[in-house]
Design an enzyme around this catalytic site. Structure first.
Site, short mmCIF file in Angstrom:
data_model
loop_
_atom_site.label_atom_id
_atom_site.label_comp_id
_atom_site.label_asym_id
_atom_site.label_seq_id
_atom_site.Cartn_x
_atom_site.Cartn_y
_atom_site.Cartn_z
N HIS A 38 0.81 -1.23 0.00
CA HIS A 38 0.00 0.00 0.00
C HIS A 38 0.85 1.28 0.00
O HIS A 38 0.32 2.37 -0.18
CB HIS A 38 -0.92 0.04 1.22
CG HIS A 38 -2.00 -1.00 1.19
ND1 HIS A 38 -2.87 -1.15 0.13
CD2 HIS A 38 -2.35 -1.96 2.10
CE1 HIS A 38 -3.71 -2.15 0.39
NE2 HIS A 38 -3.41 -2.65 1.57
N HIS A 51 -6.37 -7.17 -0.78
CA HIS A 51 -6.46 -5.73 -1.02
C HIS A 51 -5.67 -5.35 -2.26
O HIS A 51 -4.62 -5.94 -2.54
CB HIS A 51 -5.92 -4.94 0.18
CG HIS A 51 -6.65 -5.23 1.46
ND1 HIS A 51 -6.21 -6.19 2.36
CD2 HIS A 51 -7.79 -4.71 1.97
CE1 HIS A 51 -7.06 -6.24 3.38
NE2 HIS A 51 -8.02 -5.36 3.17
#
Ligand SMILES: [Zn+2]
Length: 316
Positions: free
Chosen positions: A125, A164
């Protein structure tokens, strides 16, 4: 075949607040699973430290200085609502990265066919200019860049099966035609990116999966979208962001994968690496928040890397 397992001696140096899902216990679960006699054939090494300034090959010039500025002398500092940095976090980042680079060298020099790194904090991320989503630096992006800079690899394929979307990896390479990024992920879900229309310069393939979907939808995404695009791209080296939070037990997402699904995707990536990348595959742990789901998924993944079969694994 030979498989390197890189462990991180200081995985506990990155401390998150009590109750935070990204906690040191995750690595203990993976290490316990991989101590089983099923894994006696692994080549095992500890991650060495490395110069954390290496993260600047993918992050902006003041990124490290900003991390150091928010890092407390003791205790835990807050970067955003769910991303934290403790006094030892940058040491953990540096050692995790050192381990990943050790794995890269081992695979590129042909000492082992493939490698798995049980490291934290996760990285996918972290964007070029922003740490987020429990991630302080984008380790897999640094590995990709070092493969090019230090070892002369030209085209790097990154596949990310964490539940994710790896917005950070996409952000770093979205305008770089020498790096492919393919991701399967639940959508809608944090961080909100990863729509099919996000294609970079033709080097990004996003295959979102609906909440509640399982192995059948995942297989279709890889067979129809990610693997053909990866083959068209033609990488010299395959890197894997291996997250195990698509497991049906995971508390942060709603996909229904089991260990056999992590084994299946691992096998497909190995087949691809064998055909197109001289076997070379380096896998880095991202996350997985259910202790049993993480352990079972990582065990299935590493069993496949080791000898291409689930073998006699007893999986929960
Ligand atoms: Zn995740």
């Amino acid at each position: 075949m030979s498989t390197l397992l890189v462990s991180q001696p200081n995985f506990e140096s990155h401390v998150t607040p009590s109750g935070h899902p990204e906690r040191a216990d995750r690595i203990r679960a993976v290490e316990t699973a991989l101590r089983h006699s099923r894994f006696d054939g692994l080549v095992r090494k500890n991650a060495p430290g490395t110069d954390i300034a290496l993260i600047e090959v993918v992050h902006g010039p003041d990124y490290l200085a900003r991390l150091r500025a928010v890092r407390p002398a003791e205790g835990i500092g807050r970067i955003d609502e769910d991303t934290f940095i403790s006094s030892g976090s940058l040491d953990a980042v540096a050692t995790g990265l050192g381990g990943a680079l050790l794995a890269l060298e081992s695979v590129l020099l042909g000492e082992t066919d493939n490698a798995f790194c049980a490291i934290r904090p996760p990285g996918h991320h972290a964007e070029r200019d922003r740490p987020m989503g429990f991630c302080l630096a984008n380790t897999i992006a640094v590995v990709a860049r070092e493969a090019q800079r230090k070892y002369g690899a030209e085209r790097i394929g990154i596949v990310d099966f964490d539940v994710h979307h790896g917005n950070g990896t996409q952000d770093i390479f979205c305008d770089d035609p020498t790096v492919f990024y393919g991701s399967s992920h639940q959508m809608p879900l944090y961080p909100g990116t990863g729509a099919p229309r996000e294609t970079g310069v033709g080097n990004i393939v996003n295959a979102p999966l609906p909440p509640g979907s399982g192995g059948a939808e995942m297989r279709e995404a890889y067979l129809e979208r990610i693997l053909p695009a990866l083959a068209d791209f033609g990488p010299d080296l395959l890197l894997v962001s291996a997250g195990f939070d698509a497991d049906h037990r995971d508390p942060l997402a709603q996909l229904n994968w089991g260990p056999e699904d992590f084994a299946w995707v691992t096998g497909k990536l190995m087949d691809f690496a064998e055909r197109c990348c001289e076997i070379r595959l380096v896998s880095l742990l991202e996350v997985g928040y259910d202790r049993d789901g993480l352990a079972a998924g990582a065990a299935a993944h590493v069993a496949m890397l080791l000898d291409g079969t689930m073998g006699e694994l007893t999986l929960a």
